[in-house]
Write a protein that holds these residues in place. Structure first.
Motif, PDB file in Angstrom:
ATOM      1  N   VAL A 143       0.813  -1.119  -0.048  1.00 32.55           N
ATOM      2  CA  VAL A 143       0.045   0.100  -0.143  1.00 32.55           C
ATOM      3  C   VAL A 143       0.983   1.134   0.071  1.00 32.55           C
ATOM      4  O   VAL A 143       0.651   2.231  -0.865  1.00 32.55           O
ATOM      5  CB  VAL A 143      -1.020  -0.047   1.179  1.00 32.55           C
ATOM      6  N   PHE A 144       1.887   1.291   0.788  1.00 27.73           N
ATOM      7  CA  PHE A 144       2.961   2.128   0.794  1.00 27.73           C
ATOM      8  C   PHE A 144       4.304   1.936   1.202  1.00 27.73           C
ATOM      9  O   PHE A 144       4.379   0.975   2.118  1.00 27.73           O
ATOM     10  CB  PHE A 144       2.465   3.500   1.699  1.00 27.73           C
ATOM     11  N   PRO A 145       5.378   2.237   0.529  1.00 21.54           N
ATOM     12  CA  PRO A 145       6.688   1.677   0.702  1.00 21.54           C
ATOM     13  C   PRO A 145       7.120   1.791   2.258  1.00 21.54           C
ATOM     14  O   PRO A 145       7.829   1.154   2.791  1.00 21.54           O
ATOM     15  CB  PRO A 145       7.533   2.440  -0.322  1.00 21.54           C
ATOM     16  N   GLY A 146       6.591   3.105   2.871  1.00 19.92           N
ATOM     17  CA  GLY A 146       7.323   3.323   4.117  1.00 19.92           C
ATOM     18  C   GLY A 146       6.383   4.250   4.720  1.00 19.92           C
ATOM     19  O   GLY A 146       5.317   5.033   4.301  1.00 19.92           O
ATOM     20  N   ALA A 147       6.530   4.559   6.111  1.00 18.98           N
ATOM     21  CA  ALA A 147       5.669   5.660   6.952  1.00 18.98           C
ATOM     22  C   ALA A 147       6.316   6.040   8.172  1.00 18.98           C
ATOM     23  O   ALA A 147       7.200   5.021   8.631  1.00 18.98           O
ATOM     24  CB  ALA A 147       4.291   4.901   6.988  1.00 18.98           C
ATOM     25  N   VAL A 148       6.058   7.176   8.715  1.00 18.81           N
ATOM     26  CA  VAL A 148       6.275   7.628   9.803  1.00 18.81           C
ATOM     27  C   VAL A 148       4.906   7.773  10.604  1.00 18.81           C
ATOM     28  O   VAL A 148       4.322   8.546  10.229  1.00 18.81           O
ATOM     29  CB  VAL A 148       7.321   8.857   9.900  1.00 18.81           C
ATOM     30  N   ILE A 149       4.886   7.125  11.777  1.00 22.33           N
ATOM     31  CA  ILE A 149       3.842   7.306  12.524  1.00 22.33           C
ATOM     32  C   ILE A 149       3.971   7.868  13.971  1.00 22.33           C
ATOM     33  O   ILE A 149       4.910   7.566  14.764  1.00 22.33           O
ATOM     34  CB  ILE A 149       3.034   5.978  12.754  1.00 22.33           C
ATOM     35  N   ARG A 150       3.346   8.748  14.568  1.00 24.32           N
ATOM     36  CA  ARG A 150       3.289   9.254  15.829  1.00 24.32           C
ATOM     37  C   ARG A 150       1.907   9.391  16.307  1.00 24.32           C
ATOM     38  O   ARG A 150       1.177  10.065  16.132  1.00 24.32           O
ATOM     39  CB  ARG A 150       4.106  10.478  15.904  1.00 24.32           C
ATOM     40  N   PHE A 151       1.797   8.620  17.689  1.00 25.05           N
ATOM     41  CA  PHE A 151       0.702   8.914  18.612  1.00 25.05           C
ATOM     42  C   PHE A 151       1.072   9.585  19.706  1.00 25.05           C
ATOM     43  O   PHE A 151       2.219   9.358  20.135  1.00 25.05           O
ATOM     44  CB  PHE A 151       0.360   7.298  19.096  1.00 25.05           C
ATOM     45  N   ILE A 152       0.154  10.530  20.021  1.00 23.75           N
ATOM     46  CA  ILE A 152       0.247  11.412  21.247  1.00 23.75           C
ATOM     47  C   ILE A 152      -1.087  11.090  22.110  1.00 23.75           C
ATOM     48  O   ILE A 152      -2.130  11.134  21.542  1.00 23.75           O
ATOM     49  CB  ILE A 152       0.179  13.011  20.712  1.00 23.75           C
ATOM     50  N   ALA A 153      -0.892  10.760  23.422  1.00 26.59           N
ATOM     51  CA  ALA A 153      -2.022  10.445  24.377  1.00 26.59           C
ATOM     52  C   ALA A 153      -1.477  10.739  25.530  1.00 26.59           C
ATOM     53  O   ALA A 153      -0.144  10.222  26.198  1.00 26.59           O
ATOM     54  CB  ALA A 153      -2.597   9.270  24.100  1.00 26.59           C
ATOM     55  N   ASP A 154      -2.233  11.361  26.540  1.00 28.70           N
ATOM     56  CA  ASP A 154      -1.976  11.154  28.067  1.00 28.70           C
ATOM     57  C   ASP A 154      -0.443  11.968  28.236  1.00 28.70           C
ATOM     58  O   ASP A 154       0.222  11.240  29.196  1.00 28.70           O
ATOM     59  CB  ASP A 154      -2.045   9.792  28.679  1.00 28.70           C
ATOM     60  N   GLY A 155      -0.203  12.849  27.555  1.00 23.43           N
ATOM     61  CA  GLY A 155       1.166  13.248  27.769  1.00 23.43           C
ATOM     62  C   GLY A 155       2.366  12.648  27.260  1.00 23.43           C
ATOM     63  O   GLY A 155       3.605  13.043  27.474  1.00 23.43           O
ATOM     64  N   ALA A 156       2.161  11.456  26.574  1.00 22.69           N
ATOM     65  CA  ALA A 156       3.335  10.769  25.958  1.00 22.69           C
ATOM     66  C   ALA A 156       3.199  10.602  24.596  1.00 22.69           C
ATOM     67  O   ALA A 156       2.153  11.103  23.892  1.00 22.69           O
ATOM     68  CB  ALA A 156       3.337   9.473  26.700  1.00 22.69           C
ATOM     69  N   GLN A 157       4.367  10.430  23.978  1.00 21.71           N
ATOM     70  CA  GLN A 157       4.322  10.145  22.638  1.00 21.71           C
ATOM     71  C   GLN A 157       5.121   8.789  22.217  1.00 21.71           C
ATOM     72  O   GLN A 157       5.901   8.337  23.103  1.00 21.71           O
ATOM     73  CB  GLN A 157       5.261  11.211  21.970  1.00 21.71           C
ATOM     74  N   ALA A 158       4.608   8.180  21.038  1.00 27.88           N
ATOM     75  CA  ALA A 158       5.088   6.997  20.614  1.00 27.88           C
ATOM     76  C   ALA A 158       5.272   7.383  19.151  1.00 27.88           C
ATOM     77  O   ALA A 158       4.169   7.520  18.340  1.00 27.88           O
ATOM     78  CB  ALA A 158       4.344   5.663  21.031  1.00 27.88           C
ATOM     79  N   THR A 159       6.523   6.947  18.445  1.00 19.40           N
ATOM     80  CA  THR A 159       6.934   7.030  17.216  1.00 19.40           C
ATOM     81  C   THR A 159       7.471   5.710  16.688  1.00 19.40           C
ATOM     82  O   THR A 159       8.098   5.128  17.340  1.00 19.40           O
ATOM     83  CB  THR A 159       7.989   8.281  16.997  1.00 19.40           C
ATOM     84  N   TYR A 160       6.814   5.656  15.403  1.00 18.36           N
ATOM     85  CA  TYR A 160       7.271   4.303  14.678  1.00 18.36           C
ATOM     86  C   TYR A 160       7.648   4.478  13.191  1.00 18.36           C
ATOM     87  O   TYR A 160       7.037   5.350  12.505  1.00 18.36           O
ATOM     88  CB  TYR A 160       5.936   3.205  14.709  1.00 18.36           C
ATOM     89  N   THR A 161       8.732   4.106  12.838  1.00 14.99           N
ATOM     90  CA  THR A 161       9.115   4.440  11.477  1.00 14.99           C
ATOM     91  C   THR A 161       9.419   3.010  10.810  1.00 14.99           C
ATOM     92  O   THR A 161      10.081   2.295  11.195  1.00 14.99           O
ATOM     93  CB  THR A 161      10.672   5.110  11.528  1.00 14.99           C
ATOM     94  N   LEU A 162       8.697   2.973   9.704  1.00 17.37           N
ATOM     95  CA  LEU A 162       8.679   1.946   8.889  1.00 17.37           C
ATOM     96  C   LEU A 162       8.934   1.876   7.461  1.00 17.37           C
ATOM     97  O   LEU A 162       8.878   2.856   6.717  1.00 17.37           O
ATOM     98  CB  LEU A 162       7.002   1.428   8.848  1.00 17.37           C
ATOM     99  N   GLY A 163       9.753   0.854   6.999  1.00 14.57           N
ATOM    100  CA  GLY A 163       9.737   0.687   5.458  1.00 14.57           C
ATOM    101  C   GLY A 163      11.015   1.501   4.986  1.00 14.57           C
ATOM    102  O   GLY A 163      11.726   2.044   5.615  1.00 14.57           O
ATOM    103  N   GLN A 164      10.621   1.924   3.659  1.00 16.85           N
ATOM    104  CA  GLN A 164      11.440   2.494   2.654  1.00 16.85           C
ATOM    105  C   GLN A 164      10.910   4.150   2.371  1.00 16.85           C
ATOM    106  O   GLN A 164       9.943   4.273   2.077  1.00 16.85           O
ATOM    107  CB  GLN A 164      11.748   1.874   1.486  1.00 16.85           C
ATOM    108  N   ALA A 165      11.895   5.264   2.326  1.00 16.55           N
ATOM    109  CA  ALA A 165      11.598   6.468   2.293  1.00 16.55           C
ATOM    110  C   ALA A 165      11.498   6.383   0.758  1.00 16.55           C
ATOM    111  O   ALA A 165      10.642   7.083   0.021  1.00 16.55           O
ATOM    112  CB  ALA A 165      12.526   7.340   2.527  1.00 16.55           C
TER     113      ALA A 165
END
Length: 336
Positions: A18-40
């Motif tokens: 569907v997509f070669p790569g992605a950068v995802i960030r969740f923000i909740a309850d004062g915290a962050q989580a970042t996930y870097t996937l695949g190819q740019a």
């Protein structure tokens, strides 16, 4: 434990078809989580995705830049939502279309322009100013780029500056979005930018705006053209959530209160600039290139999704279904 694990697992299953790569960030309850996937990048050679990559965020420009500056002008009493566009731009002859119509995609403007992609910037501006509504403004939501292109011309009339300079001074600089900007980019800067679509002549766009209208309008485009990173977009989101003290707040309480309220009726609820999703009416907007943001002003949560789904080829219809599945999963998971 991974934040929003089910949604993240769904995204991972959709790669790389569907997509070669992605950068995802969740923000909740004062915290962050970042996930870097695949190819740019996959063409001309593979390149691993990183959190420092910049994306052509396409129509997210509408809400980050154009909507924000319009709301600031409204908040400061410079303009009113009920103002007809031709109060500010007399060249636009239709007296019915208001700023609110344009911001909520309810202007009902017939958007077809002959030979649009062959026009110069000046010719294209003249063509847009020559459009008119079909007489049903305010009655239905119909998403188009036209309204935000016209709003861009309106801002240039108010500020008497090129639009991207307005965006820089009114949004990017106050928020410290120092890695965000507009073309042209240097060769060195382009190495940090995620490429988009392969063109008919074999060129792969990298550091060049994907949207053809914004590409022509250049510094005058209010619909697309901003390139940004996940960290810079987080700065914008945090300003919306008002959970970080700002020396010069971008969004007043009045603006935030207005954004929480639907400005349309029926089954397609929109506020100023943004779509509204889920039971808590989260702010939602997409970008054609494979980006979207969800911001929950009530629950102080956000989801930033940046992908390169048009690289190297555009398979829009298939992608939309996958994107909607991701959004639905997140909305469901964020309420549990």
């Amino acid at each position: 434990m991974r934040m929003y694990a089910k949604t993240l697992e769904l995204i991972e299953k959709k790669m790389p078809h569907v997509f070669p790569g992605a950068v995802i960030r969740f923000i909740a309850d004062g915290a962050q989580a970042t996930y870097t996937l695949g190819q740019a990048s996959v063409l001309p050679k593979p390149e691993k995705m990183t959190t420092t990559h910049l994306f052509d965020i396409a129509s997210l420009t509408k809400v980050i830049c154009t909507t924000t500056v319009i709301l600031k002008c409204w908040d400061q009493g410079i303009l009113k939502m009920e103002d007809p566009l031709n109060k500010w731009l007399p060249e636009f002859k239709d007296p019915v279309v208001t700023i609110k119509h344009l911001l909520t995609h309810t202007a009902a403007i017939h958007t077809w322009i002959p030979d649009r992609d062959r026009l110069t910037a000046q010719e294209l501006k003249k063509a847009y100013l020559g459009l008119a509504s079909d007489g049903s403004a305010g009655q239905r939501v119909q998403y188009t780029d036209t309204g935000f292109i016209l709003l861009g011309f309106l801002l240039e009339e108010i500020f008497q500056q090129p639009l991207i300079k307005i965006f820089q001074e009114e949004v990017l600089d106050p928020l410290g979005m120092s890695n965000s900007g507009f073309p042209p980019f240097s060769k060195e800067q382009c190495h940090k930018i995620v490429p988009t679509q392969k063109q008919a002549d074999g060129q792969i766009l990298r550091g060049i705006t994907h949207d053809p209208k914004a590409r022509i309008l250049g510094v005058h485009a209010g619909n697309a053209g901003l390139f940004s990173s996940v960290d810079d977009l987080t700065r914008f989101v945090q300003a919306l959530l008002m959970n970080q003290p700002q020396k010069h707040p971008l969004f007043s309480e009045g603006i935030i209160d207005a954004l929480k309220q639907p400005q349309t009726k029926g089954d397609r609820l929109r506020t100023y600039g943004w779509d509204l999703k889920g039971p808590t009416l989260q702010l939602f907007h997409t970008g054609y290139t494979g980006t979207f943001m969800l911001v929950d002003l009530r629950q102080q949560r956000a989801f930033i999704f940046l992908s390169n789904r048009v690289h190297p080829y555009d398979q829009r219809e298939a992608y939309i279904q996958h994107r909607d599945e991701i959004v639905s999963s997140y909305l469901k998971e964020s309420q549990t």
